[in-house]
Design a protein around this motif. Structure first.
Motif, PDB file in Angstrom:
ATOM      1  N   LEU A   1      -8.633  -4.861   2.197  1.00 25.38           N
ATOM      2  CA  LEU A   1      -9.169  -3.536   1.909  1.00 25.38           C
ATOM      3  C   LEU A   1      -8.058  -2.517   2.118  1.00 25.38           C
ATOM      4  N   ALA A   2      -7.955  -1.562   1.205  1.00 26.59           N
ATOM      5  CA  ALA A   2      -6.954  -0.504   1.315  1.00 26.59           C
ATOM      6  C   ALA A   2      -7.573   0.813   0.864  1.00 26.59           C
ATOM      7  N   MET A   3      -6.978   1.900   1.291  1.00 25.73           N
ATOM      8  CA  MET A   3      -7.467   3.220   0.918  1.00 25.73           C
ATOM      9  C   MET A   3      -6.955   3.605  -0.463  1.00 25.73           C
ATOM     10  N   ALA A   4      -7.879   4.104  -1.284  1.00 24.98           N
ATOM     11  CA  ALA A   4      -7.510   4.668  -2.587  1.00 24.98           C
ATOM     12  C   ALA A   4      -7.050   6.100  -2.348  1.00 24.98           C
ATOM     13  N   ARG A   5      -6.203   6.588  -3.227  1.00 20.96           N
ATOM     14  CA  ARG A   5      -5.694   7.950  -3.108  1.00 20.96           C
ATOM     15  C   ARG A   5      -5.178   8.414  -4.457  1.00 20.96           C
TER      16      ARG A   5
ATOM     17  N   SER B   1     -12.541   8.950   1.188  1.00 17.32           N
ATOM     18  CA  SER B   1     -13.561   7.911   1.383  1.00 17.32           C
ATOM     19  C   SER B   1     -13.381   6.691   0.484  1.00 17.32           C
ATOM     20  N   GLN B   2     -12.716   6.861  -0.655  1.00 18.32           N
ATOM     21  CA  GLN B   2     -12.623   5.736  -1.589  1.00 18.32           C
ATOM     22  C   GLN B   2     -11.679   4.661  -1.061  1.00 18.32           C
ATOM     23  N   PHE B   3     -12.094   3.424  -1.281  1.00 16.76           N
ATOM     24  CA  PHE B   3     -11.306   2.269  -0.869  1.00 16.76           C
ATOM     25  C   PHE B   3     -11.309   1.257  -2.000  1.00 16.76           C
ATOM     26  N   PHE B   4     -10.405   0.300  -1.915  1.00 21.41           N
ATOM     27  CA  PHE B   4     -10.409  -0.790  -2.881  1.00 21.41           C
ATOM     28  C   PHE B   4     -10.194  -2.099  -2.166  1.00 21.41           C
ATOM     29  N   ILE B   5     -10.638  -3.160  -2.841  1.00 16.89           N
ATOM     30  CA  ILE B   5     -10.425  -4.519  -2.340  1.00 16.89           C
ATOM     31  C   ILE B   5      -9.545  -5.225  -3.356  1.00 16.89           C
ATOM     32  N   ASN B   6      -8.401  -5.697  -2.903  1.00 15.10           N
ATOM     33  CA  ASN B   6      -7.485  -6.428  -3.775  1.00 15.10           C
ATOM     34  C   ASN B   6      -8.110  -7.761  -4.166  1.00 15.10           C
ATOM     35  N   VAL B   7      -8.139  -8.069  -5.474  1.00 15.93           N
ATOM     36  CA  VAL B   7      -8.680  -9.355  -5.916  1.00 15.93           C
ATOM     37  C   VAL B   7      -7.561 -10.333  -6.269  1.00 15.93           C
ATOM     38  N   VAL B   8      -6.323  -9.871  -6.205  1.00 17.61           N
ATOM     39  CA  VAL B   8      -5.120 -10.698  -6.342  1.00 17.61           C
ATOM     40  C   VAL B   8      -4.085 -10.115  -5.383  1.00 17.61           C
ATOM     41  N   ASP B   9      -2.992 -10.821  -5.185  1.00 17.40           N
ATOM     42  CA  ASP B   9      -1.890 -10.269  -4.391  1.00 17.40           C
ATOM     43  C   ASP B   9      -1.245  -9.137  -5.184  1.00 17.40           C
TER      44      ASP B   9
ATOM     45  N   GLN C   1      11.152   3.244  -1.475  1.00 15.26           N
ATOM     46  CA  GLN C   1      10.949   4.258  -2.512  1.00 15.26           C
ATOM     47  C   GLN C   1       9.504   4.739  -2.632  1.00 15.26           C
ATOM     48  N   SER C   2       8.546   4.038  -2.012  1.00 19.23           N
ATOM     49  CA  SER C   2       7.135   4.344  -2.243  1.00 19.23           C
ATOM     50  C   SER C   2       6.333   4.321  -0.936  1.00 19.23           C
ATOM     51  N   PHE C   3       5.394   5.250  -0.822  1.00 21.74           N
ATOM     52  CA  PHE C   3       4.497   5.254   0.331  1.00 21.74           C
ATOM     53  C   PHE C   3       3.536   4.070   0.284  1.00 21.74           C
ATOM     54  N   GLY C   4       3.220   3.603  -0.916  1.00 26.90           N
ATOM     55  CA  GLY C   4       2.277   2.505  -1.051  1.00 26.90           C
ATOM     56  C   GLY C   4       0.874   2.904  -0.636  1.00 26.90           C
ATOM     57  N   TYR C   5       0.046   1.905  -0.376  1.00 30.80           N
ATOM     58  CA  TYR C   5      -1.365   2.101  -0.043  1.00 30.80           C
ATOM     59  C   TYR C   5      -1.654   1.448   1.296  1.00 30.80           C
ATOM     60  N   THR C   6      -2.396   2.139   2.136  1.00 29.44           N
ATOM     61  CA  THR C   6      -2.674   1.671   3.492  1.00 29.44           C
ATOM     62  C   THR C   6      -3.733   0.576   3.492  1.00 29.44           C
ATOM     63  N   VAL C   7      -3.329  -0.620   3.909  1.00 29.79           N
ATOM     64  CA  VAL C   7      -4.266  -1.725   4.123  1.00 29.79           C
ATOM     65  C   VAL C   7      -4.850  -1.551   5.516  1.00 29.79           C
ATOM     66  N   PHE C   8      -6.179  -1.737   5.627  1.00 34.09           N
ATOM     67  CA  PHE C   8      -6.822  -1.554   6.933  1.00 34.09           C
ATOM     68  C   PHE C   8      -7.838  -2.627   7.260  1.00 34.09           C
ATOM     69  N   GLY C   9      -8.040  -3.595   6.367  1.00 32.01           N
ATOM     70  CA  GLY C   9      -9.023  -4.641   6.637  1.00 32.01           C
ATOM     71  C   GLY C   9      -8.863  -5.819   5.713  1.00 32.01           C
ATOM     72  N   LYS C  10      -9.678  -6.848   5.959  1.00 29.49           N
ATOM     73  CA  LYS C  10      -9.627  -8.064   5.141  1.00 29.49           C
ATOM     74  C   LYS C  10     -11.006  -8.705   5.085  1.00 29.49           C
ATOM     75  N   VAL C  11     -11.381  -9.166   3.900  1.00 28.02           N
ATOM     76  CA  VAL C  11     -12.655  -9.863   3.708  1.00 28.02           C
ATOM     77  C   VAL C  11     -12.623 -11.168   4.505  1.00 28.02           C
TER      78      VAL C  11
END
Length: 188
Positions: free
Chosen positions: A109-113, A122-130, A139-149
């Motif tokens: 799980l990571a935060m959408a932005r 409040s929006q989040f996403f769940i990665n369905v692939v790596d 070069q990039s801030f990327g997306y904050t991962v904060f959990g795992k299924v």
């Protein structure tokens, strides 16, 4: 000599440390997904997410963006595509989370932005692939991962494979049959 014995036994049995993770159940119209949240690795992000859970913000929201080879995103719109009111953005913790070992891998799980790294609410996403390209880099801030299924990957796969098209204000990637987040519950 009598004082040394208790000290030695204390050193062998240190006090337990608090659990670094908590769990949530994401109850959807397609089934339940359970996930661990890593407050020890992304404390502000997890606190933000848990506050939205406690406020029942996610109840009745939808996964409004589903891309089978990428991720599923939700937590911001109701089933009529009305955007829900949010609190102020949470500070970006992507680099801290990455340094602690959290990467955008399948099931995380990571935060959408927006393009602004400090814009996650409040929006989040769940990665369905790596999705290594979403990890923070020089070069990039990327997306904050904060959990795992931890359970419900079969449900995530059903969501991932649901037919999509246009919906509400979105021209693509919207499930033709809404995938509703009925509620998210903190388990511990």
């Amino acid at each position: 000599m009598g004082l040394l014995a208790p000290v030695a036994s204390w050193a062998q049995n240190p006090a337990p440390t608090p659990a670094p993770t908590s769990k949530v159940r994401i109850t959807t119209s397609m089934g339940d997904i359970e996930a661990e949240l890593y407050a020890d690795k992304a404390p502000k992000t997890v606190a933000n997410f848990v506050q939205y859970v406690n406020d029942k913000h996610y109840d009745g929201t939808i996964f409004h963006r589903v891309i089978p080879g990428f991720m599923v995103q939700g937590g911001g719109y109701d089933a009529q595509y009305r955007e829900k009111k949010t609190r102020a953005p949470v500070a970006h913790e992507g680099r801290q989370a990455l340094a602690a070992g959290l990467k955008n891998t399948t099931g995380t799980l990571a935060m959408a932005r927006t393009n602004d790294p400090q814009s996650a609410t409040s929006q989040f996403f769940i990665n369905v692939v790596d999705n290594a390209f979403l990890d923070p880099s020089f070069q990039s801030f990327g997306y904050t991962v904060f959990g795992k299924v931890t359970s419900g990957m079969d449900v995530l796969q059903k969501i991932r494979n649901t037919p999509t098209g246009a919906g509400g204000p979105f021209p693509t990637d919207v499930p033709r049959t809404p995938v509703v987040i009925q509620t998210i519950t903190l388990l511990k």
